[in-house]
Write a protein that holds these residues in place. Structure first.
Motif, PDB file in Angstrom:
ATOM      1  N   HIS A  18      10.650  19.725 -12.326  1.00 38.77           N
ATOM      2  CA  HIS A  18      11.412  18.471 -12.422  1.00 38.77           C
ATOM      3  C   HIS A  18      12.640  18.728 -13.296  1.00 38.77           C
ATOM      4  CE1 HIS A  18      12.035  14.109 -12.768  1.00 38.77           C
ATOM      5  NE2 HIS A  18      12.208  14.281 -14.068  1.00 38.77           N
ATOM      6  N   ASN A  19      13.798  18.440 -12.745  1.00 37.01           N
ATOM      7  CA  ASN A  19      15.027  18.752 -13.477  1.00 37.01           C
ATOM      8  C   ASN A  19      16.074  17.655 -13.297  1.00 37.01           C
ATOM      9  OD1 ASN A  19      17.240  19.870 -14.708  1.00 37.01           O
ATOM     10  ND2 ASN A  19      17.514  21.536 -13.220  1.00 37.01           N
ATOM     11  N   PRO A  20      16.031  16.656 -14.183  1.00 37.41           N
ATOM     12  CA  PRO A  20      16.976  15.538 -14.041  1.00 37.41           C
ATOM     13  C   PRO A  20      18.413  15.910 -14.421  1.00 37.41           C
ATOM     14  CG  PRO A  20      15.617  15.252 -16.009  1.00 37.41           C
ATOM     15  CD  PRO A  20      15.112  16.483 -15.325  1.00 37.41           C
ATOM     16  N   HIS A  21      18.595  17.132 -14.950  1.00 38.45           N
ATOM     17  CA  HIS A  21      19.913  17.510 -15.484  1.00 38.45           C
ATOM     18  C   HIS A  21      20.861  18.096 -14.441  1.00 38.45           C
ATOM     19  CE1 HIS A  21      17.972  16.731 -19.235  1.00 38.45           C
ATOM     20  NE2 HIS A  21      17.122  17.721 -19.089  1.00 38.45           N
ATOM     21  N   VAL A  22      20.419  18.198 -13.199  1.00 36.59           N
ATOM     22  CA  VAL A  22      21.289  18.746 -12.152  1.00 36.59           C
ATOM     23  C   VAL A  22      22.556  17.886 -12.048  1.00 36.59           C
ATOM     24  CG1 VAL A  22      21.449  19.076  -9.629  1.00 36.59           C
ATOM     25  CG2 VAL A  22      19.385  19.780 -10.857  1.00 36.59           C
ATOM     26  N   LYS A  23      23.674  18.540 -11.812  1.00 37.20           N
ATOM     27  CA  LYS A  23      24.971  17.863 -11.705  1.00 37.20           C
ATOM     28  C   LYS A  23      24.906  16.751 -10.651  1.00 37.20           C
ATOM     29  CE  LYS A  23      29.748  18.824 -10.561  1.00 37.20           C
ATOM     30  NZ  LYS A  23      30.505  19.615  -9.612  1.00 37.20           N
ATOM     31  N   ARG A  24      25.466  15.592 -11.001  1.00 39.34           N
ATOM     32  CA  ARG A  24      25.400  14.447 -10.090  1.00 39.34           C
ATOM     33  C   ARG A  24      26.776  14.127  -9.508  1.00 39.34           C
ATOM     34  NH1 ARG A  24      20.435  11.244 -11.128  1.00 39.34           N
ATOM     35  NH2 ARG A  24      19.145  12.623 -12.369  1.00 39.34           N
ATOM     36  N   ASN A  25      26.781  13.534  -8.311  1.00 47.17           N
ATOM     37  CA  ASN A  25      28.065  13.149  -7.720  1.00 47.17           C
ATOM     38  C   ASN A  25      28.489  11.773  -8.248  1.00 47.17           C
ATOM     39  OD1 ASN A  25      26.715  11.203  -6.241  1.00 47.17           O
ATOM     40  ND2 ASN A  25      26.954  12.227  -4.261  1.00 47.17           N
ATOM     41  N   LYS A  26      29.573  11.233  -7.720  1.00 40.79           N
ATOM     42  CA  LYS A  26      30.115   9.981  -8.259  1.00 40.79           C
ATOM     43  C   LYS A  26      29.155   8.800  -8.063  1.00 40.79           C
ATOM     44  CE  LYS A  26      33.112   8.787  -4.250  1.00 40.79           C
ATOM     45  NZ  LYS A  26      32.126   8.963  -3.260  1.00 40.79           N
ATOM     46  N   ASN A  27      28.193   8.964  -7.150  1.00 36.38           N
ATOM     47  CA  ASN A  27      27.217   7.900  -6.925  1.00 36.38           C
ATOM     48  C   ASN A  27      25.969   8.056  -7.795  1.00 36.38           C
ATOM     49  OD1 ASN A  27      28.745   6.776  -4.681  1.00 36.38           O
ATOM     50  ND2 ASN A  27      28.151   8.645  -3.600  1.00 36.38           N
TER      51      ASN A  27
ATOM     52  N   GLY B  43      14.104  11.401 -17.686  1.00 33.74           N
ATOM     53  CA  GLY B  43      15.426  11.203 -17.087  1.00 33.74           C
ATOM     54  C   GLY B  43      16.471  12.111 -17.701  1.00 33.74           C
ATOM     55  N   THR B  44      17.738  11.700 -17.568  1.00 31.77           N
ATOM     56  CA  THR B  44      18.847  12.557 -18.004  1.00 31.77           C
ATOM     57  C   THR B  44      18.846  12.795 -19.519  1.00 31.77           C
ATOM     58  OG1 THR B  44      20.187  10.565 -17.988  1.00 31.77           O
ATOM     59  CG2 THR B  44      20.420  12.006 -16.097  1.00 31.77           C
ATOM     60  N   GLU B  45      18.101  11.939 -20.253  1.00 31.69           N
ATOM     61  CA  GLU B  45      18.043  12.089 -21.716  1.00 31.69           C
ATOM     62  C   GLU B  45      17.026  13.143 -22.145  1.00 31.69           C
ATOM     63  OE1 GLU B  45      16.560   9.747 -19.910  1.00 31.69           O
ATOM     64  OE2 GLU B  45      14.520  10.179 -20.560  1.00 31.69           O
ATOM     65  N   TRP B  46      16.266  13.667 -21.223  1.00 31.68           N
ATOM     66  CA  TRP B  46      15.150  14.586 -21.513  1.00 31.68           C
ATOM     67  C   TRP B  46      15.634  15.831 -22.237  1.00 31.68           C
ATOM     68  CZ3 TRP B  46      11.904  17.719 -17.449  1.00 31.68           C
ATOM     69  CH2 TRP B  46      10.584  17.898 -17.932  1.00 31.68           C
ATOM     70  N   GLU B  47      14.889  16.234 -23.269  1.00 34.12           N
ATOM     71  CA  GLU B  47      15.309  17.404 -24.048  1.00 34.12           C
ATOM     72  C   GLU B  47      14.928  18.728 -23.387  1.00 34.12           C
ATOM     73  OE1 GLU B  47      13.716  16.713 -27.929  1.00 34.12           O
ATOM     74  OE2 GLU B  47      15.046  15.009 -28.244  1.00 34.12           O
ATOM     75  N   GLU B  48      13.880  18.680 -22.574  1.00 33.36           N
ATOM     76  CA  GLU B  48      13.470  19.907 -21.859  1.00 33.36           C
ATOM     77  C   GLU B  48      14.550  20.316 -20.862  1.00 33.36           C
ATOM     78  OE1 GLU B  48      10.889  22.028 -21.783  1.00 33.36           O
ATOM     79  OE2 GLU B  48       9.791  21.089 -23.440  1.00 33.36           O
ATOM     80  N   LYS B  49      14.844  21.609 -20.824  1.00 33.33           N
ATOM     81  CA  LYS B  49      15.789  22.111 -19.821  1.00 33.33           C
ATOM     82  C   LYS B  49      15.035  23.021 -18.850  1.00 33.33           C
ATOM     83  CE  LYS B  49      19.629  20.367 -21.650  1.00 33.33           C
ATOM     84  NZ  LYS B  49      19.005  19.080 -22.034  1.00 33.33           N
ATOM     85  N   PHE B  50      15.498  23.065 -17.627  1.00 36.41           N
ATOM     86  CA  PHE B  50      14.875  23.904 -16.598  1.00 36.41           C
ATOM     87  C   PHE B  50      15.229  25.356 -16.880  1.00 36.41           C
ATOM     88  CE2 PHE B  50      15.081  25.453 -12.023  1.00 36.41           C
ATOM     89  CZ  PHE B  50      13.718  25.573 -11.908  1.00 36.41           C
TER      90      PHE B  50
END
Lengths: 396, 152
Positions: free
Chosen positions: A235-244, A383-390
């Motif tokens: 699970h990796n919420p930190h992936v780059k997101r698009n404008k949406n 979510g995006t605030e998660w401290e764990e990184k992939f």
């Protein structure tokens, strides 16, 4: 206008909940606008059906007389993991039979494996059980060979550590030889491209910030009612997101559980990938409660709002090389061709959009008939605030 | 498919044979004047039903109807096989098991004639037009669900 889980469940009980599948909700938002649609609709059903390798089932066979503490166990010659209590084991989707030729004689066909065993069990077929043991005073038997049927098993439940990838890449092959991957057979010189997501129907793409889907969410799993029991592995919420706000590539994942005995072989199916191996196609439906306008906005995202990255499975993927080959959206992918380096490249899905739509409609019907209720998550997904990184694996 | 079946014309009492065949030939044979040789050296009449050379797949595909005297036919087949060409009779049928097909569309890009295709881009269902199928079998190993089968 904000709604609560309790209010929506009350409506489901009275068969008055307004439920649309994600496709219908997109159309409604187009017609009436976001505000009106968010007010009118209680639940949007989302779904996906595709190969999900991190899947498998826990099984308890009950005890034979005399007893055996199974040390090694096979179902239809496919080994299951038995490092648990005496007659508990886990059959993994990607396990192949001990005597499979693999890729030793040309590219293997991998016609049968763990995923097929699971499908056979669900279909009610008798499955051959073989186990060996070293024998103890309390478990004297050293081997057993019999058949089992799902009806006679004490427990058989699907317990998948990673399903429902939020998004996925577009696979191409930029080498000059055909390659055989988990994304299908890829022709040389980028002559075809494969993708694996239901796009605008896919659960985590319609709730990109995990505002409603969390640990404890009740889901439709292979025809049964199941649950999200954790965030999925990787699970990796930190992936780059698009404008949406949609991640461009694989990001969030779900770990899911449900009773195999209530599932249908139409929605849990063994998969054979030539030259690669076996897997399990899993059908999952997730209801998104339209609690507020923001949730509605994401639930109304369309194929053209969701992009996937192009990945070269010949040169880059095997060696973890990040290379930007651009992105394409799901509208383009579903058109049957995308433009790469100035040439039209035919596209094919591995995830079935039509099956996903069928699941979204089945879930919709169950909710409308008052048979499926929402379960408020006990805990949100990280979510995006998660401290764990992939992290990659460092080889020391 | 067994080659015996291609060569077996014992059931025809006549000395003339007529067969529809699928020829898969490797890249090295693409530049050979195969059809010319079949006519000139083996006195065979042929009718090309379908031809395709795929540079990326590195193989050529030819569906022909071959007719002539039985001994010429047998020699012609031996000649084709000596070139490393894989032969199949066009007597079988590819069937799709709709209970197994999930409409994932993995097969579509591997079908050389467009017999497997997605017509409706909204439902994304895969259609199978058997009229266009040349029995090349490319769909069989690439189907993740084992839905495509040869029927004899």
């Amino acid at each position: 206008m904000a709604k609560t889980y309790e209010e929506i469940n009350e409506k489901i009980k009275n068969k008055k909940a307004v439920v649309l599948n994600a496709e219908e909700f997109i159309e409604l938002v187009d017609k009436k606008g976001l505000k009106e649609a968010a007010k009118e609709v209680d639940i949007v059903t989302t779904a996906t059906f595709g190969p999900m390798c991190s899947s498998g089932a826990f099984i308890n066979t009950g005890h034979a007389n005399p007893r055996i503490k199974m040390q090694k166990v096979w179902l239809n010659d496919v080994e299951a993991y038995s490092g648990l209590a005496a007659v508990d084991f886990y059959i993994g989707a990607t396990q192949i039979p001990d005597n499979d030729p693999e890729n030793s004689n040309g590219k293997g066909l991998f016609k049968y494996g763990g995923g097929h065993v699971i499908q056979d069990l669900i279909a009610g077929k008798d499955v051959k059980l073989k186990a060996t043991a070293y024998g103890t005073d309390c478990y004297p038997r050293k081997e057993i060979e019999t058949t089992v049927n799902i009806k006679e098993l004490n427990e058989a439940y699907l317990c998948n550590p990673r399903n429902c990838y939020q998004n996925y890449g577009i696979a191409i092959n930029k080498s000059d030889k055909t390659i055989y991957t988990y994304m299908g057979v890829l022709k040389p010189n980028a002559a075809n491209a494969t993708y694996c997501s239901a796009g605008q129907l896919s659960p985590l793409l319609k709730d990109p910030f995990y505002k409603t889907i969390g640990i404890g969410t009740r889901i439709w799993l292979g025809g049964a009612q199941g649950y999200v029991y954790w965030q999925g592995t990787q699970h990796n919420p930190h992936v780059k997101r698009n404008k949406n706000g949609v991640p461009i590539g694989g990001a969030g994942t779900l770990a899911v559980v449900g009773d195999l005995k209530e599932m249908s072989p139409e929605f849990i199916a063994g998969v054979s990938m030539q030259g690669y191996g076996v897997s399990l196609a899993v059908g999952i439906g997730v209801p998104i409660p339209i609690l507020d306008e923001e949730i509605a906005k994401y639930a109304a995202l369309k194929d053209e709002d969701i992009e996937a990255p192009i990945i070269d499975y010949a040169n880059d993927y095997p060696v973890c090389k990040p290379r930007d080959l651009g992105t394409r959206n799901y509208k383009e992918l579903k058109s049957g061709k995308i433009m790469i380096d100035g040439k039209d490249v035919p596209t094919a899905g591995l995830s079935s959009y039509s099956k996903a739509l069928k699941i979204a409609n089945l879930l919709k019907k169950e909710i409308q008939e008052g048979k499926f209720f929402l379960n408020k998550p006990a805990q949100p997904l990280p979510g995006t605030e998660w401290e764990e990184k992939f992290k990659p694996l460092k080889v020391r | 498919m067994t080659n015996e079946k291609i060569k077996d014309f014992s059931y025809t009492k006549h000395s003339l044979v007529k067969r529809k065949l699928v020829l898969h030939f490797p890249k090295k044979t693409i530049d050979q004047p195969i059809t010319y040789k079949l006519v000139k050296d083996y006195n065979l009449v042929f009718n090309i039903l379908k031809a395709k050379i795929d540079n990326e797949q590195e193989e050529g595909l030819l569906v022909i109807e071959l007719s002539g005297k039985d001994e010429d036919y047998a020699k012609g087949i031996d000649y084709l096989e000596s070139l490393g060409i894989k032969l199949q009779p066009l007597e079988k049928d590819i069937e799709r098991d709709l209970d197994k097909c999930t409409h994932c569309s993995a097969c579509v890009v591997h079908c050389p004639t467009g017999a497997l295709f997605v017509k409706d881009r909204k439902t994304m269902e895969v259609e199978f037009d058997k009229e266009k199928c040349i029995l090349c079998e490319a769909c069989i190993p690439v189907c993740p669900f084992g839905a495509m089968k040869i029927e004899y």
